[in-house]
Design an enzyme around this catalytic site. Structure first.
Site, short mmCIF file in Angstrom:
data_model
loop_
_atom_site.label_atom_id
_atom_site.label_comp_id
_atom_site.label_asym_id
_atom_site.label_seq_id
_atom_site.Cartn_x
_atom_site.Cartn_y
_atom_site.Cartn_z
N HIS A 70 -96.86 28.40 -40.95
CA HIS A 70 -96.82 27.56 -41.43
C HIS A 70 -97.30 26.58 -40.57
O HIS A 70 -98.34 25.97 -40.64
CB HIS A 70 -95.20 27.09 -41.03
CG HIS A 70 -95.02 25.57 -40.50
ND1 HIS A 70 -94.55 24.96 -41.50
CD2 HIS A 70 -95.61 24.73 -39.44
CE1 HIS A 70 -94.86 23.27 -41.40
NE2 HIS A 70 -94.88 23.06 -39.81
N GLU A 71 -98.25 27.12 -39.33
CA GLU A 71 -99.08 26.24 -38.37
C GLU A 71 -100.63 26.63 -39.19
O GLU A 71 -101.69 25.96 -38.37
CB GLU A 71 -99.14 27.21 -37.19
CG GLU A 71 -97.72 26.90 -36.22
CD GLU A 71 -97.77 25.64 -35.98
OE1 GLU A 71 -98.11 24.81 -36.63
OE2 GLU A 71 -95.55 25.65 -36.38
N HIS A 84 -101.13 24.55 -41.13
CA HIS A 84 -101.79 22.97 -40.76
C HIS A 84 -103.05 23.11 -40.41
O HIS A 84 -103.97 22.33 -40.64
CB HIS A 84 -101.23 22.92 -39.46
CG HIS A 84 -99.94 22.08 -39.80
ND1 HIS A 84 -99.35 20.86 -40.53
CD2 HIS A 84 -98.22 22.20 -39.58
CE1 HIS A 84 -98.20 20.36 -40.92
NE2 HIS A 84 -97.48 21.04 -39.85
#
Length: 477
Positions: free
Chosen positions: A334-335, A338
């Site tokens: 998920h990071e 980003h």
């Protein structure tokens, strides 16, 4: 529907597994006699078993549930009675989630009575301590998205406008914020406790889960600062001397405060954090970011940086404690979503555009009611930010390939918020609050509904559509 079997991962030591069943019986099942009956506690193959019947008289169904006290918990759900042409699957899913939340509530109680020790090979030993205000602010400002900069610099903006002319003030503010964004990775790195490197890739986690009853008595006698003093004394007798904390080394300290160190209440793990982040970076085909660790028990992760090739991933020891390694990989994915999506720069651009429009085209609206304008503008920016958080979930599902594992991780670290959203009469506040993240129930349901492999042509457009559709469903549209 046929019998359903599943497991519930837990960080509990073997000495607390039986207590968890008693907790479920006393605080989850017995207070709801209309929903649960035929509750029994037995022993099977040397392990405790909690059995009960879940029933719904209005809908006319009953299921039998058995929970075996192993790590992970083994759960069996057996449908007994279902009306003709009635799909009981949603009810069973809800029972599974409620059971998970109840176990998490017990784990939370045990966490309060746990002494945590974490260290990185080759790094200075640092005792775990409550997060400082500096760390909390850094996580919110520089982690994953840069929206909190919008609020942080609001007061600074006013001062600059007082000191400079309008055009110069706007240019100075945007330049200052851009510098912050460009160096966000270095700023966040300074708030961390350890840097994870190829030479020192592993994190050691050791837990002493004290007996809950003894700890409750301890709380009655001492204030909360004593637990920190205990940990510091154990550190001085062990890690400070290059020794691993053991029951033997800590026994003198435990005895001084009325405890006894029991080996079956100890849990230890070694996690190769560097390899996890490296695997995620490889799947996203981006350069390996810097990896830092913050020694706090709040489960969290953040990523920032001006570009995918100059990023930083910050993980807390609390996240390592609560999640399994495959779940940690999905969270790191998920990071990485980003970073690969350049979310910090994109969100900075959106914030900057609003800032310029506020003092040019939209200024007549601002002059009419500055407060109303700011509330609407903030609400819009935070709502748009939900597109990017949802895209990061989707990118993790696409690249890492396990959306259900990310859903499991979210359920673990956000179970309290999930429970509040599930029982709330309306979910609207969780959509319109000043939070860049969508409601956690929406994120979990969306991830669990994905079929692998996940293939989407335009992840941002798909995510924006999903967010808008989820918000419309909340409004009943």
């Amino acid at each position: 529907m046929l019998e359903k079997n599943f497991i519930i991962d837990t960080e509990l030591s073997s000495g607390h597994l039986e207590e968890a069943l008693d907790f479920l019986r006393d605080f989850y099942l017995l207070p709801q006699p209309d929903s649960f009956k035929n509750i029994s506690r037995t022993i099977m193959d040397g392990a405790g078993v909690l059995s009960y019947t879940a029933t719904n008289k209005q809908e006319g169904w009953e299921v039998r549930i058995e929970i075996q006290a192993e790590n992970p918990f083994l759960v069996k759900i057996i449908p007994l009675t279902t009306p003709p042409d009635f799909d009981i699957s949603p009810q069973i899913d809800l029972l599974e989630e409620e059971l998970f939340i109840a176990i998490q509530a017990f784990e939370d109680a045990i966490r309060q009575a746990t002494l945590y020790f974490a260290w990185v090979e080759g790094e200075e030993i640092l005792p775990e301590a409550p997060p400082t205000r500096r760390k909390k602010v850094s996580f919110r400002i520089f982690g994953s998205n840069m929206i909190m900069i919008y609020l942080l610099f609001f007061g600074i903006n006013i001062i600059i406008f007082i000191l400079l002319e309008l055009v110069l003030a706007i240019m100075a503010i945007l330049l200052f914020q851009l510098v912050i964004v460009l160096f966000s990775d270095r700023i966040l790195l300074r708030t961390s406790d350890w840097i994870i490197t190829p030479e020192n890739p592993r994190v050691h986690i050791l837990e002493y889960q004290l007996p809950l009853e003894e700890f409750q008595k301890f709380q009655e006698k001492f204030d909360k600062d004593i637990i920190i003093k205990m940990k510091d004394e154990i550190y001085q007798k062990s890690l400070a001397l290059g020794l691993e904390p053991t029951c033997e080394l800590g026994e003198d300290v435990f005895r001084e405060y009325g405890f006894h160190c029991q080996p079956d209440l100890k849990v230890s793990r070694v996690i190769d954090v560097y390899s996890i982040v490296k695997e995620a970076a490889s799947k996203f085909n981006i350069n390996m970011p810097k990896v830092a660790l913050s020694n706090t028990m709040i489960p969290n992760a953040a990523a920032t940086g001006p570009s995918p090739n100059r990023g930083l991933v910050l993980i807390t020891t609390g996240l390592l404690v609560q999640l399994e390694e495959d779940e940690i990989l999905s969270v790191v994915g998920h990071e990485m979503g980003h970073l690969s999506g350049r979310d910090p720069i994109i969100l900075f651009s959106i914030i900057s555009a609003e800032f310029i429009l506020r003092f040019t085209i939209l200024f007549p609206l601002v002059a009419i009611s500055p407060l109303v304008y700011l509330i609407v503008a903030l609400g819009f920016i935070f709502f748009v930010a939900k597109f990017f958080e949802t895209r990061a979930d989707l990118l993790s599902a696409m690249k890492i390939g396990h959306p259900q594992l990310l859903a499991s991780a979210l359920r673990k670290i956000g179970y309290q918020r999930l429970h509040a959203e599930r029982i709330s009469p309306t979910r609207l506040p969780s959509w319109i609050n000043f939070d860049p993240h969508p409601p956690i129930y929406f994120r979990i349901d969306r991830l669990e509904g994905m079929k692998t492999p996940v293939k989407v042509k335009n992840p941002l457009l798909k995510s924006a559509k999903d967010v808008v559709d989820g918000f419309k469903r909340t409004l009943g549209l």
